[in-house]
Design a protein around this motif. Structure first.
Motif, mmCIF file in Angstrom:
data_model
loop_
_atom_site.group_PDB
_atom_site.id
_atom_site.type_symbol
_atom_site.label_atom_id
_atom_site.label_comp_id
_atom_site.label_asym_id
_atom_site.label_seq_id
_atom_site.Cartn_x
_atom_site.Cartn_y
_atom_site.Cartn_z
ATOM 1 N N MET A 1 0.850 -1.198 0.000
ATOM 2 C CA MET A 1 0.000 0.000 0.000
ATOM 3 C C MET A 1 0.884 1.246 0.000
ATOM 4 O O MET A 1 1.788 1.381 0.819
ATOM 5 N N LYS A 2 0.602 2.158 -0.928
ATOM 6 C CA LYS A 2 1.381 3.386 -1.033
ATOM 7 C C LYS A 2 0.857 4.424 -0.036
ATOM 8 O O LYS A 2 -0.343 4.548 0.201
ATOM 9 N N LYS A 3 1.786 5.175 0.524
ATOM 10 C CA LYS A 3 1.447 6.181 1.528
ATOM 11 C C LYS A 3 1.483 7.563 0.874
ATOM 12 O O LYS A 3 2.517 7.994 0.367
ATOM 13 N N VAL A 4 0.330 8.251 0.874
ATOM 14 C CA VAL A 4 0.220 9.579 0.284
ATOM 15 C C VAL A 4 -0.096 10.583 1.382
ATOM 16 O O VAL A 4 -1.071 10.420 2.126
ATOM 17 N N MET A 5 0.738 11.609 1.491
ATOM 18 C CA MET A 5 0.517 12.655 2.481
ATOM 19 C C MET A 5 0.019 13.919 1.780
ATOM 20 O O MET A 5 0.636 14.395 0.827
ATOM 21 N N VAL A 6 -1.105 14.435 2.264
ATOM 22 C CA VAL A 6 -1.688 15.661 1.728
ATOM 23 C C VAL A 6 -1.459 16.758 2.752
ATOM 24 O O VAL A 6 -1.858 16.626 3.916
ATOM 25 N N VAL A 7 -0.823 17.860 2.333
ATOM 26 C CA VAL A 7 -0.452 18.927 3.256
ATOM 27 C C VAL A 7 -1.073 20.242 2.804
ATOM 28 O O VAL A 7 -0.960 20.623 1.629
ATOM 29 N N PHE A 8 -1.749 20.913 3.709
ATOM 30 C CA PHE A 8 -2.264 22.256 3.429
ATOM 31 C C PHE A 8 -2.371 23.020 4.737
ATOM 32 O O PHE A 8 -2.283 22.436 5.821
ATOM 33 N N GLY A 9 -2.562 24.358 4.622
ATOM 34 C CA GLY A 9 -2.532 25.145 5.850
ATOM 35 C C GLY A 9 -3.397 26.371 5.863
ATOM 36 O O GLY A 9 -3.501 27.046 6.886
ATOM 37 N N THR A 10 -4.033 26.694 4.722
ATOM 38 C CA THR A 10 -4.867 27.887 4.645
ATOM 39 C C THR A 10 -6.269 27.496 4.194
ATOM 40 O O THR A 10 -6.489 26.413 3.643
ATOM 41 N N ARG A 11 -7.186 28.418 4.403
ATOM 42 C CA ARG A 11 -8.569 28.155 4.018
ATOM 43 C C ARG A 11 -8.720 27.876 2.520
ATOM 44 O O ARG A 11 -9.370 26.890 2.140
ATOM 45 N N PRO A 12 -8.140 28.700 1.624
ATOM 46 C CA PRO A 12 -8.290 28.390 0.193
ATOM 47 C C PRO A 12 -7.727 27.025 -0.187
ATOM 48 O O PRO A 12 -8.307 26.322 -1.016
ATOM 49 N N GLU A 13 -6.589 26.659 0.382
ATOM 50 C CA GLU A 13 -6.037 25.336 0.105
ATOM 51 C C GLU A 13 -6.998 24.239 0.554
ATOM 52 O O GLU A 13 -7.203 23.243 -0.152
ATOM 53 N N ALA A 14 -7.558 24.406 1.743
ATOM 54 C CA ALA A 14 -8.451 23.383 2.286
ATOM 55 C C ALA A 14 -9.664 23.175 1.393
ATOM 56 O O ALA A 14 -10.100 22.042 1.163
ATOM 57 N N ILE A 15 -10.231 24.281 0.878
ATOM 58 C CA ILE A 15 -11.399 24.170 -0.001
ATOM 59 C C ILE A 15 -11.073 23.313 -1.209
ATOM 60 O O ILE A 15 -11.893 22.508 -1.668
ATOM 61 N N LYS A 16 -9.860 23.449 -1.735
ATOM 62 C CA LYS A 16 -9.493 22.753 -2.963
ATOM 63 C C LYS A 16 -8.874 21.381 -2.717
ATOM 64 O O LYS A 16 -8.840 20.545 -3.632
ATOM 65 N N MET A 17 -8.383 21.125 -1.499
ATOM 66 C CA MET A 17 -7.734 19.845 -1.219
ATOM 67 C C MET A 17 -8.633 18.849 -0.490
ATOM 68 O O MET A 17 -8.442 17.637 -0.615
ATOM 69 N N CYS A 18 -9.618 19.333 0.266
ATOM 70 C CA CYS A 18 -10.493 18.395 0.979
ATOM 71 C C CYS A 18 -11.240 17.456 0.034
ATOM 72 O O CYS A 18 -11.360 16.261 0.319
ATOM 73 N N PRO A 19 -11.759 17.938 -1.111
ATOM 74 C CA PRO A 19 -12.379 16.976 -2.038
ATOM 75 C C PRO A 19 -11.398 15.923 -2.542
ATOM 76 O O PRO A 19 -11.777 14.768 -2.763
ATOM 77 N N LEU A 20 -10.123 16.298 -2.697
ATOM 78 C CA LEU A 20 -9.110 15.336 -3.122
ATOM 79 C C LEU A 20 -8.829 14.321 -2.017
ATOM 80 O O LEU A 20 -8.669 13.127 -2.275
ATOM 81 N N VAL A 21 -8.776 14.789 -0.778
ATOM 82 C CA VAL A 21 -8.597 13.867 0.354
ATOM 83 C C VAL A 21 -9.723 12.846 0.371
ATOM 84 O O VAL A 21 -9.493 11.635 0.540
ATOM 85 N N LYS A 22 -10.953 13.300 0.183
ATOM 86 C CA LYS A 22 -12.093 12.382 0.233
ATOM 87 C C LYS A 22 -12.039 11.374 -0.912
ATOM 88 O O LYS A 22 -12.414 10.209 -0.747
#
Length: 365
Positions: A1-22
């Protein structure tokens, strides 16, 4: 199993990265780790709650009056410890924030591949937007995967010498986010306040506009409000005290503008869906509004999103008072111009960016 780390820290990043996390969570081929830097705090947690994404790590770096030095050093040091512990197969970062730059640099130092979501946006002016233009160019040097939102972004990367087989045009993940946040039956007390008026949504916060440019922007907007009593502006104001002091100095207690605390992503998207037009210096909103058919006046001198300008849904108006006044007024009085902008095509994808990115990672990692 490959390990993928998603890193973000601001509100705009979260809006665009949370759908990718899901989307990553759906795939058993990956062990997904979410790391926050906490470059923003309250505004960031609102988005996490909205998308029901939880963090495995949180550097929680935010401090009062933090500088770019503070942010960069704290993230670089903190990410070193987490990357040494987890040793992910891939680190995904987004866009152009200091979180993005410092995380990509930490991963590069540890020889961990970096995937850059929203890659290839450029103004080629390191002072505008500042420091974002430097951040995204620097991340582009370190990234192994370039997930470009448009072909224009792809062409920028190719001109810079990036290998063609490392660039993937996916659309923008913010369109994915909008598909889950817009509500047909949405209501809010502030929308009730604006009922019967022409609602305008505004955001202004750029560092390069601090001082006289921001005063000029606000004065131009106030002149329009003084002239058109049927226009109301909602301004979810940035937490930065420089922005707040400037807005309060110009707008005071003006009855046609509401200075409110930052909205969570669901509220903001639905406010934008209700608004007649948008005034902004934000980057992400230049992508979101076109998908909702909302004309956007970009209160900046440059934009790294020329696709929207070319499509006709964005107009770059700068920061000078007279130009802001004239262009804002024009959209309120010239129906043909308004209709032309509101019916322009959306160049930022079809809402499948996250699925495409995950499939690319599965195929190539």
């Amino acid at each position: 199993m490959k390990k993928v780390m998603v890193v973000f820290g601001t509100r705009p990043e979260a809006i665009k990265m949370c759908p990718l996390v899901k989307e990553l969570y759906k795939n058993k081929e990956f062990h997904t780790i979410v790391c926050l830097t906490g470059q923003h705090r309250q505004m960031l947690y609102q988005v996490m709650d909205c998308f029901q994404v939880t963090a495995d790590y949180n550097l929680d770096i935010m401090q009062k009056n933090q500088t770019l030095f503070d942010i960069t050093i704290s993230i670089l040091t903190g990410m070193k410890n987490i990357l040494e512990k987890e040793r992910p197969d891939l680190v995904l970062v987004h866009g152009d924030t200091s979180t993005t730059f410092a995380t990509a640099l930490a991963a590069f130092y540890m020889q961990i591949p970096v995937g850059h979501v929203e890659a290839g946006l450029r103004t080629y002016d390191l002072s505008a937007p500042y420091p974002e233009e430097f951040n995204r160019q620097a991340v582009g040097i370190t990234a192994r995967y370039h997930f470009a939102p448009t072909d224009t972004a792809r062409q920028n990367l190719l001109r810079e010498g990036k290998r063609e087989d490392t660039i993937y045009v996916t659309g923008n993940t913010v369109i994915d986010a909008l598909q889950t946040s817009i509500r047909k039956d949405y209501t809010h007390p502030i929308l009730e306040w604006a009922k019967g008026s022409r609602l305008v949504l505004m955001t202004v916060h750029r560092r390069e506009s601090f001082g006289e440019p921001m005063y000029q922007i606000f004065r131009g907007i106030k002149r329009v409000l003084d002239e058109f009593e049927d226009v109301k502006v909602v301004y979810p104001i940035h937490l930065n005290p420089v922005v707040r002091d400037t807005a309060n100095a110009v707008f005071g207690e003006h009855k046609q503008i509401k200075l409110i605390e930052p909205l969570d992503v669901l509220d903001f998207h639905n406010f934008m869906n209700t608004a007649e037009l948008v005034l902004t210096d934000s980057g992400g909103i230049q992508e979101e509004a076109p998908s909702l058919g909302k004309p956007v006046l970009v209160l900046r001198n440059t934009t790294e999103r020329p696709e929207g300008v070319a499509a006709g849904t964005l107009k770059l108006v700068g920061t000078e008072e007279e130009r802001v006044y004239q262009e804002f007024r024009r959209l309120l009085t010239d129906r043909a111009e308004y209709d032309k902008m509101s019916h322009a095509s959306n160049p930022y994808g079809d809402g499948t960016a996250c699925r495409q990115i995950v499939e690319i990672i599965k195929r190539t990692l």
